[in-house]
Scaffold this active site. Structure first.
Site, short mmCIF file in Angstrom:
data_model
loop_
_atom_site.label_atom_id
_atom_site.label_comp_id
_atom_site.label_asym_id
_atom_site.label_seq_id
_atom_site.Cartn_x
_atom_site.Cartn_y
_atom_site.Cartn_z
N ASP A 1 0.82 -1.22 0.00
CA ASP A 1 0.00 0.00 0.00
C ASP A 1 0.85 1.26 0.00
O ASP A 1 0.37 2.35 0.33
CB ASP A 1 -0.91 0.02 1.24
CG ASP A 1 -2.05 -0.99 1.17
OD1 ASP A 1 -2.32 -1.49 0.06
OD2 ASP A 1 -2.66 -1.28 2.21
N ASP B 1 -4.97 -8.79 14.76
CA ASP B 1 -4.42 -10.11 15.04
C ASP B 1 -5.03 -10.72 16.30
O ASP B 1 -5.42 -11.88 16.32
CB ASP B 1 -2.90 -10.03 15.16
CG ASP B 1 -2.43 -8.83 15.96
OD1 ASP B 1 -3.25 -8.18 16.65
OD2 ASP B 1 -1.22 -8.51 15.91
#
Length: 524
Positions: A97, A245
């Site tokens: 990105d 996560d």
């Protein structure tokens, strides 16, 4: 005055009670770790022996989420391109990105490895929607692997990483295998040594014991391998918290998946070398874990898991709540001493009960001792860092209390990546990562105010001859002195360098394809 005489002792006692409770949990984990360390019968296993690979190997997709990482992107791509796994079963996705020169650097390395037969693609998106979680989810949409390995930009997996981890998926309910972080630049400064000290305890004690006793563990965001089916069954990656996560880990385990921790496999990583990068990382972890706790704890307590799993899961998810209580104790310690000195404070029974906090300190210390002893031959020397680690924890309390507060009130904030400088921190391209600051951040000024207060409080405690109170008060002052000094030192170094800002610009729209081996997201 009557209110102060009641409020100060009550709030201080509450803070110490909470801190002792979390430290006693560490004591329990440490005692369990020591008990499990008993020698096993038979010959000592060969640490370098390669586990047997299953007859039918799963396909693996390696995902590398990167964003403006010019100092480390190439070495990450090179390391993953050299993973020893059957080429027909391995693909690599560089989920890029970036809005700076990282894009071109990555494209060149990808093209080079592609020409050598490596199945590697450059995945570019038109925006940065969902940040890291969005990038991972976007890559999974066309990944072909049964297993999904994830490495952040500052990690360097060994070539045999997959050969050591894939055999751990030996049962259909194993959804994740997390490995241990090692530290490439641990000896760079006191800041990096203290970070390594704390992370070692997380992996060698918390992750290891929780996995051993059947409690919930977490994916650490990198250096782990997921079963694709597990990610999909748990609802996929979500950007609703800053710790995607941790969020996915708990959703998966509540859904019946088993997560493993593989202590014997380590992956070297770079520790943040600058104070602003470290503070930003800790802020994200603190805020994200509380966000995840608010989302997940009701489901944990409604589940059919046993009380031990629920209690340990609660301690795990809410661990960063200690920081507001650390700050309260740091601020109220001197006023409590003043009340005692002037005869307005609580009686001897109160202070005797506070002595039970030493049990908590014992748990805190034993966890660090066991972690260092289990990992390093020179653990006795390394234990000298314990006071600095304790002080540094206190120094972070202002910033992390702000993070906890924002999570509790529901304030949203963007995912701010931790800047990397690479192992060769002095080369020209690495130096360009450093942001020439025009002024100290507001949080540093607030920490400086708390430092001045702590120094005045230390002088008062010494002048009052309250010798039993001096060690704690001194540690508080040293903690804020450390964090303020590190911040000012970095600011002075960056200001004098007059280097341009890097790594914080917003993602531009219409990102172009960097090479013929690129994939563009058509869903955005």
């Amino acid at each position: 005055m009557a209110f102060v005489e009641i409020a100060v002792p009550a709030l201080y006692a509450l803070s110490m009670l909470v801190l002792t409770a979390y430290a006693l949990n560490l004591l329990w984990l440490s005692v369990w770790a020591v008990r499990k360390e008993r020698p096993l019968p038979g010959p000592v296993p060969d640490a370098g022996a390669m586990p047997s690979m299953p007859r039918s190997l799963p396909s693996v997709t390696v995902q590398l989420p990167i964003y403006n990482e010019p100092a480390v992107a190439e070495r990450l791509i090179d390391a993953c391109a050299q993973l020893t796994y059957p080429q027909r079963l391995l693909e690599i996705q560089v989920l890029d990105d970036s809005t700076d020169e990282t894009e071109d650097l990555a494209a060149a390395r990808i093209e080079s490895w592609h020409r050598r037969g490596v199945d590697i693609v450059h995945v570019r998106r038109a925006g940065r929607s969902g940040y890291k979680a969005g990038a991972l989810a976007n890559g999974m949409a066309f990944a072909r692997g049964d297993l999904i390995a994830v490495f952040d930009a500052d990690f360097l997996p060994a070539p045999d990483f997959l050969r050591r981890v894939v055999p751990e998926f030996d049962a259909p309910d194993v959804g994740l295998v997390q490995t241990r972080w090692a530290h490439m630049n641990e000896n760079e400064s006191l800041l990096t040594r203290v970070q390594a000290f704390g992370l070692d305890t997380h992996f060698a004690v918390e992750q290891r014991v929780r996995a051993d006793v059947g409690c919930f563990i977490n994916f650490n965001g990198t250096a782990g391998v997921w079963r694709r089916e597990c990610i999909e069954d748990a609802g996929g990656w979500s950007a609703d918290t800053l710790t995607e996560d941790l969020d996915l880990s708990y959703r998966a385990q509540l859904g019946g998946w088993r997560l493993k921790y593989l202590h014997e496999v380590e992956v070297p990583a770079e520790l943040p070398a600058r104070t602003d990068a470290f503070r930003s990382q800790q802020f994200r972890w603190a805020k994200g874990s509380v966000q995840t706790a608010l989302r997940t704890l009701p489901a944990v307590w409604r589940s059919g898991w046993g009380l031990r799993v629920k209690l340990e899961g609660t301690a795990h998810l809410t661990a960063h709540l200690v920081f507001p209580f650390v700050l309260v104790a740091a601020l109220l310690h001197a006023p409590l001493v003043w009340l005692k000195e002037t005869g307005r404070g609580p009686g001897a029974v109160y202070f005797a009960l506070l002595g039970f906090g030493l049990l908590g300190l014992a748990g805190f210390f034993l966890a660090q001792l066991y972690a260092q002893r289990s990992l390093y031959p020179d653990w006795r020397v390394r234990l000298r860092l314990f006071p600095s680690y304790m002080a540094g924890t206190m120094g972070l309390s202002v910033s992390n209390t702000r993070a906890v507060w924002q999570a509790l009130v529901g304030k949203t904030s963007p995912f701010v990546r931790t800047p990397k400088q690479g192992s060769a921190g002095s080369d020209d391209r690495t130096r360009k990562l450093h942001r020439a600051a025009t002024g100290l951040p507001a949080i540093v000024w607030l920490e400086a105010m708390v430092l001045l207060y702590s120094l005045a409080a230390t002088a008062f405690v010494v002048d009052a001859n309250q010798w039993a109170a001096i060690p704690f008060q001194f540690l508080v002052a040293v903690g804020f002195m450390m964090i303020v000094w590190f911040s000012v030192r970095d600011w002075l170094a960056l200001s004098s360098s007059r280097l341009p800002s890097a790594g914080f610009e917003p993602a531009r729209e219409g990102a172009y394809l960097a090479s013929e081996y690129s994939v563009r997201n058509r869903s955005e």
